[in-house]
Design a protein around this motif. Structure first.
Motif, PDB file in Angstrom:
ATOM      1  N   GLY A  82      20.588 142.864  51.475  1.00  0.00           N
ATOM      2  CA  GLY A  82      21.289 143.834  50.652  1.00  0.00           C
ATOM      3  C   GLY A  82      22.409 144.514  51.412  1.00  0.00           C
ATOM      4  O   GLY A  82      22.369 144.638  52.649  1.00  0.00           O
ATOM      5  N   TYR A 141      14.044 147.177  41.685  1.00  0.00           N
ATOM      6  CA  TYR A 141      15.009 146.261  42.299  1.00  0.00           C
ATOM      7  C   TYR A 141      14.435 145.549  43.520  1.00  0.00           C
ATOM      8  O   TYR A 141      14.735 144.381  43.764  1.00  0.00           O
ATOM      9  CB  TYR A 141      16.279 147.012  42.672  1.00  0.00           C
ATOM     10  N   LEU A 142      13.616 146.231  44.312  1.00  0.00           N
ATOM     11  CA  LEU A 142      13.036 145.590  45.493  1.00  0.00           C
ATOM     12  C   LEU A 142      12.175 144.397  45.098  1.00  0.00           C
ATOM     13  O   LEU A 142      12.120 143.384  45.803  1.00  0.00           O
ATOM     14  CB  LEU A 142      12.208 146.595  46.297  1.00  0.00           C
ATOM     15  N   CYS A 196      18.840 147.937  45.092  1.00  0.00           N
ATOM     16  CA  CYS A 196      17.751 148.726  45.668  1.00  0.00           C
ATOM     17  C   CYS A 196      18.291 149.725  46.686  1.00  0.00           C
ATOM     18  O   CYS A 196      17.887 150.898  46.697  1.00  0.00           O
ATOM     19  CB  CYS A 196      16.724 147.794  46.323  1.00  0.00           C
ATOM     20  N   GLU A 209      13.836 147.318  54.145  1.00  0.00           N
ATOM     21  CA  GLU A 209      13.492 145.959  53.732  1.00  0.00           C
ATOM     22  C   GLU A 209      14.614 145.313  52.930  1.00  0.00           C
ATOM     23  O   GLU A 209      14.944 144.136  53.140  1.00  0.00           O
ATOM     24  CB  GLU A 209      12.192 145.979  52.919  1.00  0.00           C
ATOM     25  N   ALA A 210      15.189 146.067  52.004  1.00  0.00           N
ATOM     26  CA  ALA A 210      16.289 145.521  51.207  1.00  0.00           C
ATOM     27  C   ALA A 210      17.460 145.122  52.101  1.00  0.00           C
ATOM     28  O   ALA A 210      18.122 144.103  51.871  1.00  0.00           O
ATOM     29  CB  ALA A 210      16.726 146.538  50.160  1.00  0.00           C
ATOM     30  N   TYR A 252      18.705 143.316  45.936  1.00  0.00           N
ATOM     31  CA  TYR A 252      18.516 144.146  47.116  1.00  0.00           C
ATOM     32  C   TYR A 252      19.638 145.161  47.313  1.00  0.00           C
ATOM     33  O   TYR A 252      19.394 146.285  47.770  1.00  0.00           O
ATOM     34  CB  TYR A 252      18.356 143.262  48.354  1.00  0.00           C
ATOM     35  N   GLU A 303      17.551 138.219  42.973  1.00  0.00           N
ATOM     36  CA  GLU A 303      17.505 139.266  43.991  1.00  0.00           C
ATOM     37  C   GLU A 303      18.388 140.448  43.604  1.00  0.00           C
ATOM     38  O   GLU A 303      19.484 140.267  43.080  1.00  0.00           O
ATOM     39  CB  GLU A 303      17.959 138.695  45.335  1.00  0.00           C
ATOM     40  N   ARG A 356      16.629 141.953  54.000  1.00  0.00           N
ATOM     41  CA  ARG A 356      16.639 140.805  53.082  1.00  0.00           C
ATOM     42  C   ARG A 356      18.050 140.446  52.603  1.00  0.00           C
ATOM     43  O   ARG A 356      18.214 139.525  51.819  1.00  0.00           O
ATOM     44  CB  ARG A 356      15.731 141.088  51.892  1.00  0.00           C
TER      45      ARG A 356
END
Length: 534
Positions: free
Chosen positions: A427, A245-246, A260, A421-422, A257, A255, A425
């Motif tokens: 998520g 997913y990432l 993820c 990170e997710a 996220y 995307e 971004r």
């Protein structure tokens, strides 16, 4: 503990004939195997052992009986390490022509590159092993066994499905548009169709969802607390979901996220925790780190001998010309001098070299940056991986049987970083305070306290790509990370490292190098396949 399951390799290796994958026959030969192997529950376990061990061995190592007669002799993880690391800022290879890594190092490979070919055929050989196992593990085929044996084989079946999903994930990440074949397809004379990256993504996603959501507990993976060492647990499946997913936007343009983050939360719910001593994750006693290591590939000098995988990394990171770096300090008989790190990675620790325990580089007599990429005095040697026990003793005779250091493929630190990170971004499903808490767990381990703790405003994408390098260097993540951040082929000044693109100061390359090509031999064998931009 790790030796018990993997002794199955030696029993199972003799059950499969060597298979030449460079033609249309992409399966182990079943005319002699199905009727003789799948006659007892113990044999199912042996075949499952072979599927796992095929990631770190090339076949019957001691007798020189390889699995693939068309393969150049490299094991799965040696290929994987080189394809993920050689062309990045994390590795400076020494023997460019001798080890055939010039193309990988300078991001200039083509469809005839031997390492690209070896990786491709290793992946599809392993997929073939999984398909053959699953073809013989249906409820109808195992009805002859006792109820308890059937329950065990159903768990093995879930593990084989997970391993096949993992192999397809590697194929997706490296090659994108690839042939697709399962246990339901014909075994002889079959030309697998070319699936797009989006189709492969959807297949892996559906397989992992089926495994982790299986209502019948007899047909799902074991939890982290129940799973024997060296086998795939639910934690491993959730981690693979998170990785898929990432990187979804790279593979499909969509995307994922939030998905993820959900997968990362499911991993964490399995009860993992960080190991307090970072170095112990990569020594010969790292089989004791199941608190953090989610999925590992066992290697030892008696039962699972590997001249690639972690042996390649441990021995390869020790000089064979230095008068000051001593092989015994790393538990090896001699250094191979295969590679060092390019100067940009140590530079990420600038100002914290003496406080961050992850700064593990041999610098005496070495220049940080590279006047010549193939000069062993240029670039620091990486001391992260060793063949030493917790007591500092040599664990095995590396000249005779390789190292005893297992390869930690998935670990909790990576999950924390993926979740962060997710979230950054866009998520949803977690909070800034939760993410900051996980990042600061990593900081506190690295620095031995809270001196380098971060706030929500510190956790940006630039911080995360650098933190992933500091935490995960030489673990096989860097190429995928750089591609996700748009840096792997970029010619922007901030995206360059020495000898990128074959230039001392670094240069951008064609975007086609974000994807490896299907080997030319495979294109000849299967007209359904073709490469774009090569």
């Amino acid at each position: 503990m790790k030796k018990i399951f993997y002794t199955a390799l030696y029993f199972c290796s003799v059950l499969f004939m060597s298979s030449c994958i460079g033609d249309l026959d992409q399966y182990p030969h079943e005319d002699e195997t199905s009727s003789t192997i799948y006659t007892s529950a113990a044999n199912y376990k042996a075949v499952l052992g072979k599927i796992y061990a095929a990631m770190v061995t090339t076949g019957q190592e001691k007798s020189g009986d390889p699995d693939l007669s068309s393969n150049s002799g490299q094991d799965y993880m040696r290929c994987f390490f080189n394809l993920q690391e050689c062309g990045t800022d994390e590795v400076a290879s020494t023997w460019l022509s001798g080890d055939n890594v010039t193309g990988l190092t300078y991001l200039s490979w083509d469809a005839n590159d031997p390492w690209v070919s070896d990786m491709y055929y290793r992946i599809y050989y392993n997929i073939a092993l999984c398909n053959e196992f699953l073809r013989n593990a249906t409820d109808e085929k195992i009805a002859q066994f006792t109820g308890q044996e059937q329950t065990e084989i159903r768990t093995y079946r879930a593990e084989a499905r997970f391993m096949r999903a993992l192999f397809y994930y590697h194929a997706l990440d490296l090659f994108h548009n690839i042939p697709f074949v399962t246990e339901n397809d014909p075994q002889v004379g079959y030309l697998p169709p070319r699936y797009t990256a989006t189709q492969i993504f959807s297949y892996i996603e559906s397989e992992l969802n089926a495994i982790v959501n299986e209502n019948d507990s007899d047909n799902r993976l074991l939890s982290a607390g129940e799973c024997p060492y060296g086998r795939a647990s639910l934690g491993a499946a959730y981690t693979l979901q998170a990785k898929l997913y990432l990187n979804a936007n790279v593979y499909t343009g969509q995307e994922k996220y939030t998905e993820c983050i959900t997968a990362c939360k499911n991993v964490i719910a399995q009860g993992y925790s960080l190991e307090s001593n970072y170095a112990k994750l990569f020594n010969a006693d790292n089989h004791l780190r199941t608190n953090e290591i989610i999925f590992t590939l066992p290697v030892d000098a008696t039962n699972t001998v590997s001249w690639g995988s972690s042996t390649y990394i441990v021995c390869g990171a020790v000089s064979n010309t230095s008068e000051t770096q001593k092989p015994e300090d790393y538990g090896v008989k001699s250094g191979w001098g295969m590679f060092r790190v390019r100067g940009e990675i140590p530079a990420l620790f600038t100002g914290n070299e003496n406080t961050d325990q992850r700064y593990m580089f041999f610098t005496t007599g070495q220049s940080q940056y590279l006047e010549k990429i193939d000069d062993q005095t240029n670039g620091y040697f990486v001391e992260k991986w060793t063949n030493l026990t917790d007591a500092g003793e040599t664990a095995s005779n590396t000249a005779d049987g390789g190292v005893n250091t297992d390869y930690p493929l998935f670990r909790l630190a990576d999950v924390y970083l993926m979740m962060a990170e997710a979230f950054v971004r866009g998520g949803t499903g977690t909070t800034a305070s939760t993410v900051v808490g996980y990042i600061n767990e990593l900081q506190q381990r690295a620095y031995g306290g809270d001196s380098n703790n971060k706030t929500e405003y510190d956790i940006t994408l630039p911080f995360l790509i650098n933190e992933r390098a500091r935490e995960l260097y030489w673990e096989g993540h860097r190429r995928t990370d750089l591609i996700r951040f748009g840096k792997f082929t970029s010619g922007k000044s901030e995206d360059l490292w020495q000898w990128k693109g074959g230039s001392k100061d670094g240069a951008g390359v064609n975007d086609r190098y974000n994807i490896y090509p299907i080997p030319a031999t495979e294109l000849t064998a299967n007209p359904n396949l073709y490469n774009e931009n090569y």
